[in-house]
Write a protein that holds these residues in place. Sequence first.
Motif, PDB file in Angstrom:
ATOM      1  N   SER A  39       0.844  -1.186   0.000  1.00  0.00           N
ATOM      2  CA  SER A  39       0.000   0.000   0.000  1.00  0.00           C
ATOM      3  C   SER A  39       0.885   1.243   0.000  1.00  0.00           C
ATOM      4  O   SER A  39       1.927   1.294   0.642  1.00  0.00           O
ATOM      5  CB  SER A  39      -0.913   0.014   1.228  1.00  0.00           C
ATOM      6  N   SER A  40       0.499   2.268  -0.725  1.00  0.00           N
ATOM      7  CA  SER A  40       1.230   3.532  -0.794  1.00  0.00           C
ATOM      8  C   SER A  40       0.257   4.656  -1.091  1.00  0.00           C
ATOM      9  O   SER A  40      -0.801   4.430  -1.673  1.00  0.00           O
ATOM     10  CB  SER A  40       2.306   3.485  -1.877  1.00  0.00           C
ATOM     11  N   GLU A  41       0.643   5.870  -0.668  1.00  0.00           N
ATOM     12  CA  GLU A  41      -0.210   7.010  -0.930  1.00  0.00           C
ATOM     13  C   GLU A  41       0.056   7.547  -2.324  1.00  0.00           C
ATOM     14  O   GLU A  41       1.167   7.468  -2.854  1.00  0.00           O
ATOM     15  CB  GLU A  41       0.066   8.094   0.104  1.00  0.00           C
ATOM     16  N   GLU A  42      -0.908   8.122  -2.876  1.00  0.00           N
ATOM     17  CA  GLU A  42      -0.807   8.680  -4.210  1.00  0.00           C
ATOM     18  C   GLU A  42      -0.044  10.014  -4.151  1.00  0.00           C
ATOM     19  O   GLU A  42      -0.279  10.835  -3.270  1.00  0.00           O
ATOM     20  CB  GLU A  42      -2.206   8.896  -4.795  1.00  0.00           C
ATOM     21  N   ASP A  43       0.892  10.209  -5.092  1.00  0.00           N
ATOM     22  CA  ASP A  43       1.646  11.457  -5.168  1.00  0.00           C
ATOM     23  C   ASP A  43       0.733  12.558  -5.682  1.00  0.00           C
ATOM     24  O   ASP A  43       0.078  12.409  -6.730  1.00  0.00           O
ATOM     25  CB  ASP A  43       2.852  11.296  -6.109  1.00  0.00           C
ATOM     26  N   HIS A  44       0.754  13.657  -4.918  1.00  0.00           N
ATOM     27  CA  HIS A  44      -0.102  14.774  -5.314  1.00  0.00           C
ATOM     28  C   HIS A  44       0.617  16.061  -4.924  1.00  0.00           C
ATOM     29  O   HIS A  44       0.965  16.267  -3.765  1.00  0.00           O
ATOM     30  CB  HIS A  44      -1.468  14.710  -4.619  1.00  0.00           C
ATOM     31  N   LEU A  45       0.906  16.933  -5.889  1.00  0.00           N
ATOM     32  CA  LEU A  45       1.593  18.199  -5.665  1.00  0.00           C
ATOM     33  C   LEU A  45       0.619  19.345  -5.810  1.00  0.00           C
ATOM     34  O   LEU A  45      -0.145  19.405  -6.786  1.00  0.00           O
ATOM     35  CB  LEU A  45       2.743  18.378  -6.671  1.00  0.00           C
ATOM     36  N   VAL A  46       0.716  20.274  -4.855  1.00  0.00           N
ATOM     37  CA  VAL A  46      -0.109  21.479  -4.906  1.00  0.00           C
ATOM     38  C   VAL A  46       0.764  22.580  -5.526  1.00  0.00           C
ATOM     39  O   VAL A  46       1.528  23.253  -4.829  1.00  0.00           O
ATOM     40  CB  VAL A  46      -0.605  21.863  -3.505  1.00  0.00           C
ATOM     41  N   LEU A  47       0.717  22.728  -6.818  1.00  0.00           N
ATOM     42  CA  LEU A  47       1.609  23.657  -7.525  1.00  0.00           C
ATOM     43  C   LEU A  47       1.309  25.094  -7.185  1.00  0.00           C
ATOM     44  O   LEU A  47       2.215  25.939  -7.186  1.00  0.00           O
ATOM     45  CB  LEU A  47       1.482  23.430  -9.037  1.00  0.00           C
ATOM     46  N   GLY A  48       0.112  25.423  -6.867  1.00  0.00           N
ATOM     47  CA  GLY A  48      -0.217  26.809  -6.565  1.00  0.00           C
ATOM     48  C   GLY A  48       0.525  27.328  -5.346  1.00  0.00           C
ATOM     49  O   GLY A  48       1.085  28.433  -5.350  1.00  0.00           O
ATOM     50  N   LYS A  49       0.586  26.558  -4.303  1.00  0.00           N
ATOM     51  CA  LYS A  49       1.312  26.967  -3.091  1.00  0.00           C
ATOM     52  C   LYS A  49       2.819  27.074  -3.349  1.00  0.00           C
ATOM     53  O   LYS A  49       3.482  27.999  -2.880  1.00  0.00           O
ATOM     54  CB  LYS A  49       1.052  25.984  -1.970  1.00  0.00           C
ATOM     55  N   VAL A  50       3.366  26.145  -4.118  1.00  0.00           N
ATOM     56  CA  VAL A  50       4.807  26.169  -4.403  1.00  0.00           C
ATOM     57  C   VAL A  50       5.187  27.430  -5.172  1.00  0.00           C
ATOM     58  O   VAL A  50       6.182  28.100  -4.878  1.00  0.00           O
ATOM     59  CB  VAL A  50       5.219  24.900  -5.165  1.00  0.00           C
ATOM     60  N   ILE A  51       4.354  27.805  -6.142  1.00  0.00           N
ATOM     61  CA  ILE A  51       4.643  28.990  -6.950  1.00  0.00           C
ATOM     62  C   ILE A  51       4.539  30.250  -6.101  1.00  0.00           C
ATOM     63  O   ILE A  51       5.374  31.162  -6.199  1.00  0.00           O
ATOM     64  CB  ILE A  51       3.714  29.033  -8.156  1.00  0.00           C
ATOM     65  N   ARG A  52       3.505  30.335  -5.266  1.00  0.00           N
ATOM     66  CA  ARG A  52       3.338  31.507  -4.433  1.00  0.00           C
ATOM     67  C   ARG A  52       4.512  31.688  -3.462  1.00  0.00           C
ATOM     68  O   ARG A  52       5.010  32.800  -3.254  1.00  0.00           O
ATOM     69  CB  ARG A  52       2.014  31.408  -3.666  1.00  0.00           C
ATOM     70  N   VAL A  53       4.970  30.587  -2.871  1.00  0.00           N
ATOM     71  CA  VAL A  53       6.112  30.684  -1.943  1.00  0.00           C
ATOM     72  C   VAL A  53       7.379  31.143  -2.681  1.00  0.00           C
ATOM     73  O   VAL A  53       8.156  31.979  -2.187  1.00  0.00           O
ATOM     74  CB  VAL A  53       6.341  29.334  -1.245  1.00  0.00           C
ATOM     75  N   GLY A  54       7.597  30.654  -3.886  1.00  0.00           N
ATOM     76  CA  GLY A  54       8.777  31.063  -4.646  1.00  0.00           C
ATOM     77  C   GLY A  54       8.752  32.527  -5.021  1.00  0.00           C
ATOM     78  O   GLY A  54       9.770  33.230  -4.925  1.00  0.00           O
ATOM     79  N   VAL A  55       7.603  33.020  -5.456  1.00  0.00           N
ATOM     80  CA  VAL A  55       7.498  34.425  -5.858  1.00  0.00           C
ATOM     81  C   VAL A  55       7.688  35.339  -4.658  1.00  0.00           C
ATOM     82  O   VAL A  55       8.401  36.353  -4.731  1.00  0.00           O
ATOM     83  CB  VAL A  55       6.137  34.670  -6.530  1.00  0.00           C
TER      84      VAL A  55
END
Length: 202
Positions: A20-36
Amino acid sequence: MKKTQVEQESRVIVGAHGVSSEEDHLVLGKVIRVGVVGLLIFAVGAVWAWRVQVHTEQELQPDGPPPKPAALGQYEIGIVNQRVFEQDNHALEKLGEQHEALKNGWGEQPGVAAHMPIDQAMDRVIADAQRPPPPPPPPAPEPGKTPAPGKTPAAPQGKAPAGTEGKAPAPPPAEGKAPTPAPAKTPATPAPATPAPTPAQH
């Protein structure tokens, strides 16, 4: 029905082999906001630091930066060499000039001969060392030795024999005549002693 973010992130997938494993899921909106936001903060900090540096320089140097020192770039300042030892060839160049002067016989001015080249001087020293030494002088007569009988010691040059100082030399004998012997000296007879006078008796 739309699934919530928690349900999407916590969904577990069970494989064919029971893993059993969890599905990979990235929240791109938060990553972009933190970088900017991080880039903006960095840019604001850089501009603020530059303004602080310019304001401080104007306070400390109102007439601008000072001129460069005249000794900047020289080989030696005071008694301290300014070059790195690995890049300093001054000693090697000086030794090379000295060897060249010895080889060509130069003096203080390059190109002007002042003495014999070092190779010729060494050859002359070797030749003088291989030359046989001169013969020793004859031994001087030892003092105190008497000459053989019948022989008079030779008077030194420029001096008369002993006993003839202050006398004129005898004239040479005439040819065909034998020299006349000098008259023998007779000893003088002493005068008779006179008796002392006796005192008169009264």
